[in-house]
Design a protein around this motif. Structure first.
Motif, short mmCIF file in Angstrom:
data_model
loop_
_atom_site.label_atom_id
_atom_site.label_comp_id
_atom_site.label_asym_id
_atom_site.label_seq_id
_atom_site.Cartn_x
_atom_site.Cartn_y
_atom_site.Cartn_z
N GLU A 278 14.12 11.29 8.84
CA GLU A 278 14.83 12.15 9.78
C GLU A 278 14.18 13.52 9.92
OE1 GLU A 278 17.67 11.99 6.16
OE2 GLU A 278 15.90 10.93 6.89
N HIS A 279 13.28 13.87 8.98
CA HIS A 279 12.56 15.14 9.06
C HIS A 279 11.05 14.95 9.21
CE1 HIS A 279 16.25 15.87 6.54
NE2 HIS A 279 16.44 16.67 7.56
N ALA A 280 10.65 13.71 9.38
CA ALA A 280 9.21 13.39 9.38
C ALA A 280 8.49 13.90 10.61
CB ALA A 280 9.02 11.88 9.25
N ASP A 281 9.17 13.96 11.76
CA ASP A 281 8.51 14.44 12.97
C ASP A 281 8.12 15.91 12.84
OD1 ASP A 281 8.54 12.05 14.44
OD2 ASP A 281 10.62 12.38 15.04
N THR A 416 20.43 -4.82 19.27
CA THR A 416 19.65 -3.69 19.78
C THR A 416 18.40 -3.53 18.92
OG1 THR A 416 21.64 -2.56 20.55
CG2 THR A 416 19.66 -1.22 20.26
N GLN A 417 17.24 -3.70 19.52
CA GLN A 417 15.99 -3.71 18.77
C GLN A 417 15.64 -2.37 18.16
OE1 GLN A 417 12.20 -3.90 20.93
NE2 GLN A 417 11.60 -5.59 19.60
N ALA A 418 15.88 -1.28 18.89
CA ALA A 418 15.42 0.04 18.43
C ALA A 418 16.42 1.11 18.85
CB ALA A 418 14.05 0.35 19.02
N ARG A 419 16.60 2.10 17.97
CA ARG A 419 17.51 3.20 18.26
C ARG A 419 16.90 4.52 17.81
NH1 ARG A 419 23.21 2.27 15.65
NH2 ARG A 419 21.96 1.70 13.83
N HIS A 420 17.35 5.59 18.43
CA HIS A 420 16.97 6.92 17.96
C HIS A 420 17.73 7.25 16.69
CE1 HIS A 420 14.54 7.97 21.40
NE2 HIS A 420 15.51 7.63 22.23
N PHE A 421 17.07 8.01 15.80
CA PHE A 421 17.70 8.40 14.55
C PHE A 421 17.67 9.91 14.34
CE2 PHE A 421 13.38 6.94 13.84
CZ PHE A 421 12.80 7.96 13.10
N THR A 422 17.23 10.65 15.35
CA THR A 422 17.29 12.12 15.32
C THR A 422 17.90 12.61 16.62
OG1 THR A 422 15.13 12.54 16.34
CG2 THR A 422 15.18 12.20 13.93
N ALA A 423 18.56 13.77 16.56
CA ALA A 423 19.13 14.36 17.77
C ALA A 423 18.03 14.74 18.75
CB ALA A 423 19.97 15.59 17.40
N MET A 449 18.38 5.59 3.05
CA MET A 449 16.95 5.32 3.14
C MET A 449 16.08 6.49 2.68
SD MET A 449 16.67 2.23 4.15
CE MET A 449 14.91 2.19 4.53
N ASN A 450 16.69 7.60 2.26
CA ASN A 450 15.90 8.80 1.97
C ASN A 450 16.04 9.21 0.50
OD1 ASN A 450 14.55 11.23 1.95
ND2 ASN A 450 15.56 12.04 3.78
N PRO A 451 14.97 9.14 -0.28
CA PRO A 451 15.07 9.56 -1.68
C PRO A 451 15.47 11.02 -1.85
CG PRO A 451 12.76 9.26 -1.05
CD PRO A 451 13.60 8.69 0.05
#
Length: 531
Positions: A278-281, A416-423, A449-451
């Protein structure tokens, strides 16, 4: 019942499946009891880190289903390999560390069902773009169609040769467990996705529970499990270590009929972990945003890059992390200095020191941005970015506006194959998806999903020993991702061994022998056995 399971009991991987994971006493049901006699004896030759060949005779258990009620037993099964003779000398692996080597790549499905021996790794997706391969790079079961890409546990050393940790671990006398796991592209006959987040981490936890529930029956010290993985598998390995015994996964594990046992692992090996999605971009643009051109020649949208860099600055400040070796608070303003001083210059120094005088002189002549003085390499962050060159991914690198990334697929749901996960991704959607924020279930799945989520809470069940590696030219992710992971762990007082491989790209592992030795050191193997 799930795919591959039938009403009552079904025979999968030599085990009778039942509906319950344990009886009233907490003892594993028949479905989850390890049959110590159901092995095949095999022989393999392993070349160790010193270049010596070792003949290893081992017992091999194939495709053992690790949950009582699998959704898809093809993926929810594991292989076990136990050394019994090395170069003709008998080995007693009863107290040996257990290497849990996942072969997940790209958050795609991983299966060990077709492996013929240790290190077969099964099938896994490790596409060239890391986890961000298109959702169309598919694997299927239960009526779907698609492609399963070969990945295994393999990485690459500095000579472009394949490194598979399973075999050298076996040759060191360790027990090797290779689990499969569901992945993002799996669909049933109706087109419903059943391997998207958090399926893979739930499966790996179930595999750990299976091993630990069979303590004293399955060979090896089940209290000394060392998890390993690369890319998305590295992210899952880190997540497995960070989230040990978290109750947040219990309902999903119960649905699978997972064993009633701990899912904590003792130590973690994580190579180029594609995590903190969620912060990778923002992290990616902070790191590689100065490199405006992709390897495809496409010029990255600079407005998007700038906005995402601002997001990273805000997120980094919120973490309140301190750098290793007394560096102090880590911010977007000083992270370049931190990476150069703590990781990049030491990495280049170690690389150059290992070359002959002639080869070092030639390398320095080709890379004049490096100053070599007193046996130490120095350079600037800007020159380092120029040295790396074109970036791998566009902007955003992970939550693509057109829902085309593998990570978008990882957060798919139902049909649904793909979804957004960030605003941010949702705001700039180009596919016609309505709404201003991601779906309501997304935040909870991101936590699973995030350590970093579990480390912020100082999860008491986490691993305390960490081996983290990344190539300096790996622009599949940001260099800050593993550095933040290491800083968070160090801040909790954990044992962290973190470094970057100079001039190496995605999926690199140039020190496998050191890792095998590290396992012996942190688990005290040999000393505990009185050797």
């Amino acid at each position: 019942m799930g795919i591959g399971a039938t009403a009552g009991a079904a025979a999968v991987g030599g085990l009778a499946l039942s509906a319950n994971a344990s009886d009233a006493s907490g003892t594993p049901s028949d479905a989850l009891v390890f049959d110590k006699d159901a092995y095949t004896e095999l022989t393999t030759t392993v070349t160790d880190a010193a270049g010596n060949d070792k003949e290893v005779v081992y017992h091999f258990w194939k495709a053992l289903t690790y949950v009582a009620d699998p959704v898809d037993a093809k993926y929810q099964s594991l292989n076990v390999s136990v050394p019994v003779r090395i170069d003709g000398v008998a080995v007693n692996a009863k107290d040996a560390p257990v290497l849990l080597a996942n072969s997940v790549g790209g958050y795609l499905p991983s299966s060990v069902a077709d492996a013929t021996g240790v290190g077969g790794g099964g099938t896994a997706g490790l596409p060239a773009g890391g986890a961000s391969a298109s959702p169309g790079a598919t694997a299927s079961s239960g009526g779907g169609t698609g492609e399963v890409q070969s990945g295994g546990n393999a990485m690459l050393n500095g000579r472009g040769e394949t490194v598979d940790l399973a075999k050298p671990a076996l040759a060191a006398g360790y027990v090797v467990v290779e689990p499969g796991a569901r992945g993002r592209t799996l669909t049933d006959a109706d087109g419903t996705y059943y391997g998207t987040a958090p399926a893979a981490i739930v499966d790996l936890k179930a595999a750990v529970r299976y091993v630990r529930a069979n303590k004293g029956v399955i060979p090896g010290d089940t209290d000394r499990i060392v998890s390993t993985g690369t890319s998305a598998g590295g992210a899952l390995s880190a997540l497995l270590g960070a989230s040990g015994d978290s109750r947040a996964y219990d309902s999903r594990l119960d649905e699978l009929g997972a064993a009633d046992a701990s899912d904590a692992v003792f130590a973690v090996g994580a190579w180029c972990p594609i995590t903190d999605l969620e912060h990778a971009d923002g992290a990616y643009e902070w790191n590689w945003g100065g490199n405006v051109t992709q390897s495809t020649g496409e010029v990255v949208d600079q407005k998007v890059s700038k906005e995402l860099r601002a997001q990273f600055a805000e997120y980094q400040a919120s973490l309140k992390l301190r750098g290793l070796k007394g560096f102090g608070p880590l911010t977007a303003r000083n992270y370049d200095e931190y990476l150069v001083k703590t990781y990049l210059q030491p990495s280049a120094t170690a690389y150059l020191a290992g070359l002959s005088d002639v080869d070092r002189a030639a390398y320095l002549a080709d890379n004049t941005f490096i100053t070599w003085s007193g046996g130490r390499a120095t350079f600037s962050w800007a020159d380092f970015l120029t040295h790396v060159g074109a970036r791998k991914k566009s902007a955003p690198a992970f939550d693509a506006f057109d829902l085309s990334s593998g990570e978008n697929n990882e957060f798919g749901k139902d049909k649904t194959q793909a979804r957004h996960f960030t605003a941010y991704g949702m705001k700039h959607d180009t596919t016609g998806v309505s709404g201003s924020r991601p779906d309501v279930d997304i935040p909870g799945k991101l936590d699973l999903m995030n350590p970093m989520h579990h480390l912020e809470k100082a999860n008491p069940g986490r691993s305390r020993h960490w081996w983290i590696r990344l190539g300096t030219k790996d622009s599949d992710t940001s260099l800050t991702v593993s550095a933040n992971l290491a800083a968070a762990l160090d801040g909790l007082g954990d044992d962290v061994d973190h470094l970057y491989y100079w001039d190496e790209g995605h999926g690199s592992n140039t020190d496998p022998g050191d890792f095998i030795a590290w396992i012996a050191r942190v688990t005290r193997h040999g000393k505990r056995a009185g050797k």
